[in-house]
Design a protein around this motif. Structure first.
Motif, PDB file in Angstrom:
ATOM      1  N   THR A  52       0.855  -1.186   0.000  1.00 55.12           N
ATOM      2  CA  THR A  52       0.000   0.000   0.000  1.00 55.12           C
ATOM      3  C   THR A  52       0.893   1.238   0.000  1.00 55.12           C
ATOM      4  OG1 THR A  52      -1.755  -1.141   1.192  1.00 55.12           O
ATOM      5  CG2 THR A  52      -1.744   1.261   1.327  1.00 55.12           C
ATOM      6  N   ILE A  53       0.508   2.240  -0.785  1.00 49.64           N
ATOM      7  CA  ILE A  53       1.263   3.497  -0.778  1.00 49.64           C
ATOM      8  C   ILE A  53       0.329   4.646  -0.394  1.00 49.64           C
ATOM      9  CG2 ILE A  53       3.082   2.830  -2.381  1.00 49.64           C
ATOM     10  CD1 ILE A  53       1.631   4.253  -4.599  1.00 49.64           C
ATOM     11  N   LYS A  54       0.908   5.604   0.315  1.00 49.12           N
ATOM     12  CA  LYS A  54       0.196   6.814   0.726  1.00 49.12           C
ATOM     13  C   LYS A  54       0.827   7.983  -0.005  1.00 49.12           C
ATOM     14  CE  LYS A  54      -0.462   4.924   5.327  1.00 49.12           C
ATOM     15  NZ  LYS A  54      -0.077   5.016   6.742  1.00 49.12           N
ATOM     16  N   LEU A  55      -0.012   8.830  -0.575  1.00 44.81           N
ATOM     17  CA  LEU A  55       0.484   9.952  -1.365  1.00 44.81           C
ATOM     18  C   LEU A  55      -0.128  11.261  -0.882  1.00 44.81           C
ATOM     19  CD1 LEU A  55       0.009   8.339  -4.881  1.00 44.81           C
ATOM     20  CD2 LEU A  55       2.172   8.600  -3.677  1.00 44.81           C
ATOM     21  N   LEU A  56       0.693  12.284  -0.895  1.00 43.93           N
ATOM     22  CA  LEU A  56       0.243  13.625  -0.576  1.00 43.93           C
ATOM     23  C   LEU A  56       0.444  14.489  -1.819  1.00 43.93           C
ATOM     24  CD1 LEU A  56      -0.751  15.587   1.629  1.00 43.93           C
ATOM     25  CD2 LEU A  56       1.651  16.087   2.098  1.00 43.93           C
ATOM     26  N   PRO A  57      -0.640  14.924  -2.454  1.00 41.29           N
ATOM     27  CA  PRO A  57      -0.478  15.802  -3.625  1.00 41.29           C
ATOM     28  C   PRO A  57      -0.285  17.255  -3.194  1.00 41.29           C
ATOM     29  CG  PRO A  57      -2.783  15.186  -3.353  1.00 41.29           C
ATOM     30  CD  PRO A  57      -2.018  14.521  -2.249  1.00 41.29           C
ATOM     31  N   TYR A  58       0.589  17.949  -3.918  1.00 42.46           N
ATOM     32  CA  TYR A  58       0.774  19.382  -3.686  1.00 42.46           C
ATOM     33  C   TYR A  58       1.207  20.021  -5.003  1.00 42.46           C
ATOM     34  CZ  TYR A  58       5.847  18.554  -3.362  1.00 42.46           C
ATOM     35  OH  TYR A  58       7.149  18.206  -3.623  1.00 42.46           O
ATOM     36  N   PHE A  80      -5.545  13.623   0.299  1.00 47.38           N
ATOM     37  CA  PHE A  80      -4.646  12.575   0.775  1.00 47.38           C
ATOM     38  C   PHE A  80      -5.084  11.279   0.098  1.00 47.38           C
ATOM     39  CE2 PHE A  80      -3.513   9.259   3.845  1.00 47.38           C
ATOM     40  CZ  PHE A  80      -2.165   9.516   3.987  1.00 47.38           C
ATOM     41  N   ILE A  81      -4.129  10.519  -0.431  1.00 47.46           N
ATOM     42  CA  ILE A  81      -4.465   9.353  -1.250  1.00 47.46           C
ATOM     43  C   ILE A  81      -3.826   8.102  -0.663  1.00 47.46           C
ATOM     44  CG2 ILE A  81      -4.289   8.341  -3.564  1.00 47.46           C
ATOM     45  CD1 ILE A  81      -3.762  11.440  -4.401  1.00 47.46           C
ATOM     46  N   ILE A  82      -4.624   7.047  -0.525  1.00 45.73           N
ATOM     47  CA  ILE A  82      -4.120   5.738  -0.137  1.00 45.73           C
ATOM     48  C   ILE A  82      -4.469   4.772  -1.261  1.00 45.73           C
ATOM     49  CG2 ILE A  82      -4.286   3.821   1.496  1.00 45.73           C
ATOM     50  CD1 ILE A  82      -4.991   5.863   3.655  1.00 45.73           C
ATOM     51  N   LEU A  83      -3.439   4.129  -1.808  1.00 43.28           N
ATOM     52  CA  LEU A  83      -3.630   3.157  -2.887  1.00 43.28           C
ATOM     53  C   LEU A  83      -3.163   1.790  -2.407  1.00 43.28           C
ATOM     54  CD1 LEU A  83      -2.298   5.115  -5.988  1.00 43.28           C
ATOM     55  CD2 LEU A  83      -4.600   4.227  -5.721  1.00 43.28           C
ATOM     56  N   LYS A  84      -4.086   0.851  -2.334  1.00 42.83           N
ATOM     57  CA  LYS A  84      -3.718  -0.512  -1.972  1.00 42.83           C
ATOM     58  C   LYS A  84      -3.035  -1.170  -3.164  1.00 42.83           C
ATOM     59  CE  LYS A  84      -7.483  -0.873   1.279  1.00 42.83           C
ATOM     60  NZ  LYS A  84      -8.786  -1.424   1.571  1.00 42.83           N
ATOM     61  N   SER A  85      -2.468  -2.319  -2.951  1.00 41.79           N
ATOM     62  CA  SER A  85      -1.789  -3.061  -4.014  1.00 41.79           C
ATOM     63  C   SER A  85      -2.729  -3.289  -5.194  1.00 41.79           C
ATOM     64  CB  SER A  85      -1.308  -4.406  -3.459  1.00 41.79           C
ATOM     65  OG  SER A  85      -0.746  -5.176  -4.480  1.00 41.79           O
ATOM     66  N   LEU A  90      -9.228   7.432  -9.191  1.00 35.30           N
ATOM     67  CA  LEU A  90      -9.448   8.627  -9.992  1.00 35.30           C
ATOM     68  C   LEU A  90      -9.290   9.838  -9.081  1.00 35.30           C
ATOM     69  CD1 LEU A  90     -10.458  10.016 -12.618  1.00 35.30           C
ATOM     70  CD2 LEU A  90     -12.763   9.709 -11.732  1.00 35.30           C
ATOM     71  N   ILE A  91      -8.409  10.753  -9.480  1.00 36.81           N
ATOM     72  CA  ILE A  91      -8.157  11.982  -8.750  1.00 36.81           C
ATOM     73  C   ILE A  91      -8.691  13.133  -9.594  1.00 36.81           C
ATOM     74  CG2 ILE A  91      -6.350  13.417  -7.696  1.00 36.81           C
ATOM     75  CD1 ILE A  91      -6.620  10.478  -6.598  1.00 36.81           C
ATOM     76  N   LYS A  92      -9.290  14.107  -8.946  1.00 36.07           N
ATOM     77  CA  LYS A  92      -9.837  15.270  -9.649  1.00 36.07           C
ATOM     78  C   LYS A  92      -8.942  16.483  -9.437  1.00 36.07           C
ATOM     79  CE  LYS A  92     -13.759  13.342 -10.936  1.00 36.07           C
ATOM     80  NZ  LYS A  92     -14.162  13.170 -12.311  1.00 36.07           N
ATOM     81  N   LEU A  93      -8.509  17.074 -10.541  1.00 27.94           N
ATOM     82  CA  LEU A  93      -7.766  18.328 -10.516  1.00 27.94           C
ATOM     83  C   LEU A  93      -8.754  19.420 -10.928  1.00 27.94           C
ATOM     84  CD1 LEU A  93      -5.029  19.868 -10.326  1.00 27.94           C
ATOM     85  CD2 LEU A  93      -4.873  19.540 -12.791  1.00 27.94           C
ATOM     86  N   VAL A  94      -9.000  20.352 -10.033  1.00 28.05           N
ATOM     87  CA  VAL A  94      -9.989  21.401 -10.272  1.00 28.05           C
ATOM     88  C   VAL A  94      -9.266  22.722 -10.528  1.00 28.05           C
ATOM     89  CG1 VAL A  94     -11.936  22.681  -9.284  1.00 28.05           C
ATOM     90  CG2 VAL A  94     -11.661  20.237  -8.786  1.00 28.05           C
ATOM     91  N   TYR A  95      -9.599  23.337 -11.660  1.00 32.64           N
ATOM     92  CA  TYR A  95      -9.103  24.679 -11.992  1.00 32.64           C
ATOM     93  C   TYR A  95     -10.257  25.659 -11.810  1.00 32.64           C
ATOM     94  CZ  TYR A  95      -8.192  28.791 -14.824  1.00 32.64           C
ATOM     95  OH  TYR A  95      -8.080  30.097 -15.255  1.00 32.64           O
TER      96      TYR A  95
END
Length: 142
Positions: A52-58, A80-85, A90-95
């Motif tokens: 599992t990986i944890k990601l912090l987008p910035y 904050f994103i947690i991705l299991k194996s 789907l991540i949303k990038l909002v402008y």
């Protein structure tokens, strides 16, 4: 300027190569925004690894674009994103369009996904931790 870009690419790929546990796939690899209107862009993340990986987008802006940064107009969901194996999310990038955007100017920023340690004990034990980061270029044109 070319040397800075080359160094950035080298650092990203060398950091990924140093860690056998960083198995993140991102699509798309570049985002182009129409700055005339607010929009939402889909980003697909997939964990190809067994952990599992944890990601912090910035967001980050290259030095030469500090006057034309998109950071104040962008948001990422979830924060904050947690991705299991073998999981895909789907991540949303909002402008959000702002009046401060100038016509006939180019804007550039990056969305960076920073891997966080799964084990807080390793931070307390002061073990060596390789922190992986991978970024996607975001280009805006009015």
């Amino acid at each position: 300027m070319f040397h800075i870009k080359l160094l950035l690419i080298y650092l990203i790929f060398s950091t990924i190569a140093l860690s056998k546990e960083f198995n993140l796939s991102i699509n798309p690899t570049k985002i182009e925004l129409d700055l005339k209107k607010s929009s939402v862009t889909d980003i697909y993340l997939m964990n190809k690894g067994d952990e599992t990986i944890k990601l912090l987008p910035y967001f980050e802006t290259p030095e030469e674009f500090q006057n034309n940064s998109l950071e104040s107009t962008l948001e990422c969901f979830p924060k904050f994103i947690i991705l299991k194996s073998k999981e895909e999310k789907l991540i949303k990038l909002v402008y959000k369009k702002k009046d401060t955007i100038k016509k006939n100017e180019n804007y550039k920023s990056y969305i960076i996904f920073k891997e966080l340690p799964n084990d807080s004990k390793s931070l307390l034990n002061e073990e060596m931790i390789i922190v992986n980061e991978i970024g996607i270029g975001i280009i805006g044109k009015y």
